[in-house]
Enzyme design. Sequence first.
Site, PDB file in Angstrom:
ATOM      1  N   TYR A   1      -1.148  -2.121  -8.638  1.00 21.91           N
ATOM      2  CA  TYR A   1      -1.001  -0.996  -9.572  1.00 21.91           C
ATOM      3  C   TYR A   1       0.132  -1.379 -10.526  1.00 21.91           C
ATOM      4  O   TYR A   1       1.273  -1.534 -10.095  1.00 21.91           O
ATOM      5  CB  TYR A   1      -0.634   0.283  -8.823  1.00 21.91           C
ATOM      6  CG  TYR A   1      -1.771   0.871  -7.999  1.00 21.91           C
ATOM      7  CD1 TYR A   1      -2.580   1.873  -8.521  1.00 21.91           C
ATOM      8  CD2 TYR A   1      -2.024   0.437  -6.696  1.00 21.91           C
ATOM      9  CE1 TYR A   1      -3.624   2.432  -7.774  1.00 21.91           C
ATOM     10  CE2 TYR A   1      -3.071   0.988  -5.945  1.00 21.91           C
ATOM     11  CZ  TYR A   1      -3.859   1.985  -6.499  1.00 21.91           C
ATOM     12  OH  TYR A   1      -4.884   2.523  -5.757  1.00 21.91           O
TER      13      TYR A   1
ATOM     14  N   PRO B   1      -8.117   8.957 -10.856  1.00 15.24           N
ATOM     15  CA  PRO B   1      -8.421   7.913  -9.869  1.00 15.24           C
ATOM     16  C   PRO B   1      -7.197   7.184  -9.311  1.00 15.24           C
ATOM     17  O   PRO B   1      -7.324   6.453  -8.324  1.00 15.24           O
ATOM     18  CB  PRO B   1      -9.309   6.940 -10.647  1.00 15.24           C
ATOM     19  CG  PRO B   1      -8.984   7.173 -12.078  1.00 15.24           C
ATOM     20  CD  PRO B   1      -8.592   8.614 -12.194  1.00 15.24           C
TER      21      PRO B   1
ATOM     22  N   LYS C   1      -8.274   9.064  -4.428  1.00 12.32           N
ATOM     23  CA  LYS C   1      -8.417  10.197  -3.501  1.00 12.32           C
ATOM     24  C   LYS C   1      -9.761  10.918  -3.605  1.00 12.32           C
ATOM     25  O   LYS C   1     -10.096  11.723  -2.724  1.00 12.32           O
ATOM     26  CB  LYS C   1      -7.286  11.215  -3.740  1.00 12.32           C
ATOM     27  CG  LYS C   1      -5.935  10.731  -3.277  1.00 12.32           C
ATOM     28  CD  LYS C   1      -5.892  10.618  -1.760  1.00 12.32           C
ATOM     29  CE  LYS C   1      -4.743   9.809  -1.246  1.00 12.32           C
ATOM     30  NZ  LYS C   1      -5.095   8.793  -0.273  1.00 12.32           N
TER      31      LYS C   1
ATOM     32  N   TYR D   1      -0.995   7.638   0.582  1.00 10.76           N
ATOM     33  CA  TYR D   1      -2.030   6.686   0.140  1.00 10.76           C
ATOM     34  C   TYR D   1      -3.027   6.425   1.255  1.00 10.76           C
ATOM     35  O   TYR D   1      -4.244   6.389   1.026  1.00 10.76           O
ATOM     36  CB  TYR D   1      -1.363   5.375  -0.306  1.00 10.76           C
ATOM     37  CG  TYR D   1      -2.303   4.439  -1.038  1.00 10.76           C
ATOM     38  CD1 TYR D   1      -2.411   4.493  -2.428  1.00 10.76           C
ATOM     39  CD2 TYR D   1      -3.100   3.524  -0.351  1.00 10.76           C
ATOM     40  CE1 TYR D   1      -3.285   3.658  -3.108  1.00 10.76           C
ATOM     41  CE2 TYR D   1      -3.974   2.690  -1.016  1.00 10.76           C
ATOM     42  CZ  TYR D   1      -4.054   2.752  -2.390  1.00 10.76           C
ATOM     43  OH  TYR D   1      -4.927   1.930  -3.068  1.00 10.76           O
TER      44      TYR D   1
ATOM     45  N   HIS E   1      -6.866  -3.277   4.501  1.00 12.01           N
ATOM     46  CA  HIS E   1      -5.653  -3.618   3.743  1.00 12.01           C
ATOM     47  C   HIS E   1      -4.463  -2.895   4.361  1.00 12.01           C
ATOM     48  O   HIS E   1      -4.523  -1.695   4.597  1.00 12.01           O
ATOM     49  CB  HIS E   1      -5.795  -3.202   2.277  1.00 12.01           C
ATOM     50  CG  HIS E   1      -6.644  -4.144   1.474  1.00 12.01           C
ATOM     51  ND1 HIS E   1      -6.471  -4.331   0.132  1.00 12.01           N
ATOM     52  CD2 HIS E   1      -7.654  -4.964   1.836  1.00 12.01           C
ATOM     53  CE1 HIS E   1      -7.346  -5.224  -0.307  1.00 12.01           C
ATOM     54  NE2 HIS E   1      -8.088  -5.612   0.708  1.00 12.01           N
TER      55      HIS E   1
END
Length: 389
Positions: A200, A292, A296, A384, A72
């Site tokens: 998200y 979560p 990580k 990220y 991704h």
Amino acid sequence: MRTQVAIIGGGPSGLLLSQLLNRAGIATVVLERRDRAHVLSRIRAGVLEWGTVEMLRKAGVGARMDREGHVHQGCLLSSEGRMFRIDFHEACARQVMVYGQTEVTHDLYDAQDALGATILHGVGDVALHDLTSDAPFVTYTRDGAAARLDCDYIVGCDGFHGISRRSIPAEVRQEFEKVYPFGWLGILSQTPPAAEELIYAAHSRGFALASMRSPTLSRYYIQVPLSDRIEDWSDAAFWAELKSRLPEAVAQGIVTGPSIEKSIAPLRSFVSEPMRWGRLFLCGDAAHIVPPTGAKGLNLAVSDVHYLYEGLAAFYAKGDAEGLETYSQKALARVWKAMRFSWSMTTMLHHFPDFSAFDRRMQATELDLLESSPSARRVLAENYTGLPF
Ligand code: APR
Ligand code: PHB
């Protein structure tokens, strides 16, 4: 019995460390409390940083991930109805791999079997002894018999509820903790994902996450009060709540189906310092827990394993103990940055019952900043996709 490195816990941290050490000719014994089927039944996050991808390849467990995982190059953020994309490639020329942690654990067990590694399951009453001496040892019971394992080093990979961390004297340990006033209700369903990338979603009703494992397997989460019980949530109620929190266009396209797994997990940030005491080292969830948001947990376990593996390999190859001496500082420096990131993502995206109107404006402004500022997007993307080891 005697080995060079005794590893407590056969989750991803313990298995990856054992695998790397075995490939370098260093002997290990892994002591795991549960049976293998139980370890493999745990469903956890599914986003691998590129450093994790490279570590798995280096350990000889990357083949199935490279075949079945999905690269991704961005993710989507939404707030009420609005949605925008963070392009990882544009922001920092990096990417992530979507591949379930359960699969990673599976691959590690297969690779350890192929090497003939010693993994003892069903081990009870594990206790660590003489940690500050040159001859530490572990005692445990198995099949009703008491046993002893002598070793050079002990590594605690036994997760948040394990015994290793608590074997460090209380006056030496410093613990830092933040417990969030909500949990995540997650479901796995045999349906195509809502979008090609993860979404998200911040919403006044609470956070939602649309994730995936493959083009036919979806993973969704919604923020719920800690008082909710799993029995309170029918599949129909879950889907309705999820849709109400996602942008209209996404919600309309959601394919629903029966849940094949459903669970509620609390959210917590936790760090225990130091990560080394004498001949004991801690790796992964034994030393730290992240919420979560940002995925990580596994990635942080892998960077701990990286630092410790480098230290042990240098020690056994050249008698160089420098990497072992500096393990705790190096690992913690990275741990705290991942703590900051997962805490800031959690704070920006969730509905906090005690937040004031001012706090809520700050959350909305964080999202505005990300939407409008390439620099802000770059900071998010770097964190990220994973800070360097
Ligand atoms: N003796 C032996 N084994 C133990 C003991 C004990 N006293 N206590 C716990 N264990 C085992 C657990 O049964 C589990 O299999 O240690 C293992 C710890 O595994 P995880 O909790 O998965 O922790 P870790 O390997 O550090 O993984 C870190 O993976 O599981 C996720 O949420 C976790 O994302 C994080 C990452
Ligand atoms: C998941 O797919 O389970 C997942 C993905 C991203 C997260 C958390 C969980 O931040």
